[in-house]
Design a protein around this motif. Structure first.
Motif, short mmCIF file in Angstrom:
data_model
loop_
_atom_site.label_atom_id
_atom_site.label_comp_id
_atom_site.label_asym_id
_atom_site.label_seq_id
_atom_site.Cartn_x
_atom_site.Cartn_y
_atom_site.Cartn_z
N UNK A 21 0.86 -1.17 0.00
CA UNK A 21 0.00 0.00 0.00
C UNK A 21 0.90 1.22 0.00
N UNK A 22 0.46 2.31 -0.64
CA UNK A 22 1.28 3.52 -0.72
C UNK A 22 0.41 4.75 -0.52
N UNK A 70 -10.40 -2.01 -2.38
CA UNK A 70 -9.62 -0.81 -2.68
C UNK A 70 -10.55 0.40 -2.61
N UNK A 71 -10.30 1.31 -1.67
CA UNK A 71 -11.15 2.49 -1.50
C UNK A 71 -10.78 3.59 -2.49
N UNK A 72 -11.76 4.39 -2.88
CA UNK A 72 -11.51 5.63 -3.58
C UNK A 72 -10.93 6.63 -2.58
N UNK A 73 -10.08 7.56 -3.02
CA UNK A 73 -9.39 8.44 -2.08
C UNK A 73 -10.22 9.62 -1.58
N UNK A 74 -11.47 9.69 -1.98
CA UNK A 74 -12.39 10.68 -1.42
C UNK A 74 -13.81 10.15 -1.58
N UNK A 75 -14.73 10.77 -0.86
CA UNK A 75 -16.14 10.43 -1.06
C UNK A 75 -16.59 10.91 -2.45
N UNK A 76 -17.45 10.14 -3.06
CA UNK A 76 -18.02 10.48 -4.36
C UNK A 76 -19.52 10.67 -4.17
N UNK A 77 -20.00 11.87 -4.44
CA UNK A 77 -21.41 12.20 -4.18
C UNK A 77 -21.79 11.88 -2.74
N UNK A 127 -3.88 -2.12 0.85
CA UNK A 127 -4.01 -0.86 0.10
C UNK A 127 -4.41 0.21 1.09
N UNK A 128 -4.10 1.47 0.76
CA UNK A 128 -4.41 2.53 1.72
C UNK A 128 -4.79 3.82 0.99
N UNK A 129 -5.75 4.55 1.59
CA UNK A 129 -6.09 5.90 1.16
C UNK A 129 -6.29 6.74 2.42
N UNK A 130 -6.24 8.06 2.24
CA UNK A 130 -6.58 8.97 3.32
C UNK A 130 -7.78 9.80 2.89
N UNK A 131 -8.88 9.66 3.63
CA UNK A 131 -10.10 10.41 3.36
C UNK A 131 -10.32 11.35 4.54
N UNK A 132 -10.30 12.65 4.27
CA UNK A 132 -10.34 13.65 5.34
C UNK A 132 -9.18 13.40 6.29
N UNK A 133 -9.44 13.11 7.55
CA UNK A 133 -8.35 12.90 8.51
C UNK A 133 -8.13 11.43 8.84
#
Length: 339
Positions: A27-28, A165-172, A85-91
């Protein structure tokens, strides 16, 4: 054909017990000039934990932990935490991984606000026996059960659901993630992880045909596809780098592939490359614990260059790079909306 540069093999095994058998599938997440790599570390007996390495820039190792960042704690992951895998959404960081109990391999999630302390949320994908899947999936197209049951004989076996695998932000306003029940990639959209109940999944599988976003089409992905890196947001759509699998006489070959999806409705495919983005052709990709493997799991964008981190030969961690605009422009040459 888009130009891809194979940078180098970045990380390999060490004498440390927890990663003496393999390091792979990282994950990156990029913050400033730093790239945090959280990778699958394998010890003897094929037991996996999550290791950690910090990069200064895209390719220079600055620090590497000598013990696992995360280890199995619960029965559902007792044989390993695999393929993060990793994402950052908000904090909040969302770390998804495959929880393996020795029999079943299923997508799980842990969250963190500091990359030090993690709150394990457990398995978030459906835990359906084949017989249960059949009852729900029969409401879909006639070939769904046959295609999705190809790897399973016993009605009591739980269907594997991996590659969360998450999207890196909320969508709608929705949390969205890709996942993979062979042979396709599916998409989930929820307000929060709390919505992922047994009732939710029963409804989801009953309408599975409406949740498929990518299905094998080209020769290099003929057998199945799987979610790879978190989607990269571009002006033209979500860039999804995934893996495609083709069977040869000497086994399965895993290639890195690329597709583009609508920004507002990621269920809509815009384009995909009709050829692999890159294939195993380096010694560390052609021969390893599993031969002929390029398994992309993370990216980092530096200026106009997208660095793609991947497991090579199921044995080491490598990196390839591509000019982002060149890749998107090449994808748009195969825009299905213009047909």
């Amino acid at each position: 054909m888009v130009r891809v540069k194979k940078e180098k093999a970045l990380l390999s095994t060490t004498d440390l017990g927890f990663e003496s058998e393999g390091v792979l599938n990282p994950a990156a997440v990029k913050e400033g000039n730093t790239v945090h790599l959280l990778y699958r570390a394998v010890r003897k007996g094929n037991f996996s934990s999550i290791g950690y390495c910090k990069l200064d820039g895209p390719l220079t190792i600055a620090d590497r932990m000598i013990s696992p960042l995360l280890s199995p704690e619960y029965d559902y992951e007792r044989h390993g935490m695999e393929d993060p895998r990793i994402v950052k959404i908000d904090d909040t960081y969302y770390l998804s991984y495959v929880a393996f109990d020795g029999t079943d391999a299923l997508g799980a999630v842990a969250t963190s606000t500091d990359l030090i302390h993690f709150d394990k949320k457990g398995i978030i994908v459906p835990q359906l026996k084949c017989s249960e899947f059949d009852l729900l999936a029969k409401r879909n197209n006639a070939d769904i059960i046959a295609r999705y049951r190809d790897d399973y004989n016993s009605p009591e076996v739980i269907i594997m659901d991996k590659d969360v695998v998450f999207f890196p932000r909320r969508v709608n306003g929705k949390l969205m993630f890709l996942h993979r029940i062979k042979p396709d990639i599916q998409l989930v959209a929820v307000n929060s992880l709390d919505e992922l109940t047994e009732d939710f999944w029963e409804g989801y599988v009953s309408d599975l045909k409406d949740n498929i976003v990518l299905t094998p089409k080209n020769l290099h992905e003929l057998n199945y596809v799987g979610a790879g890196c978190p989607p990269v947001e571009t002006e033209c759509g979500w860039l999804v780098i995934y893996h495609g699998v083709q069977h040869f006489d000497n086994g399965y070959h895993y290639s890195a592939c690329a597709a583009l999806f609508d920004l507002d409705d990621p269920r809509k495919e815009i384009a995909r490359l009709p050829y692999p983005l890159f294939v195993p052709d380096q010694p560390y990709e052609l021969a390893g614990d599993v031969d002929n493997v390029c398994f992309p799991t993370g990216t980092a964008l530096f200026d106009d260059t997208l660095y793609i981190y991947y497991g090579a030969g199921d044995d080491v961690i490598a990196c390839a790079s591509v000019i982002l605009k060149e890749l998107v422009d090449e994808l748009l040459a195969f825009d299905i909306r213009k047909r």
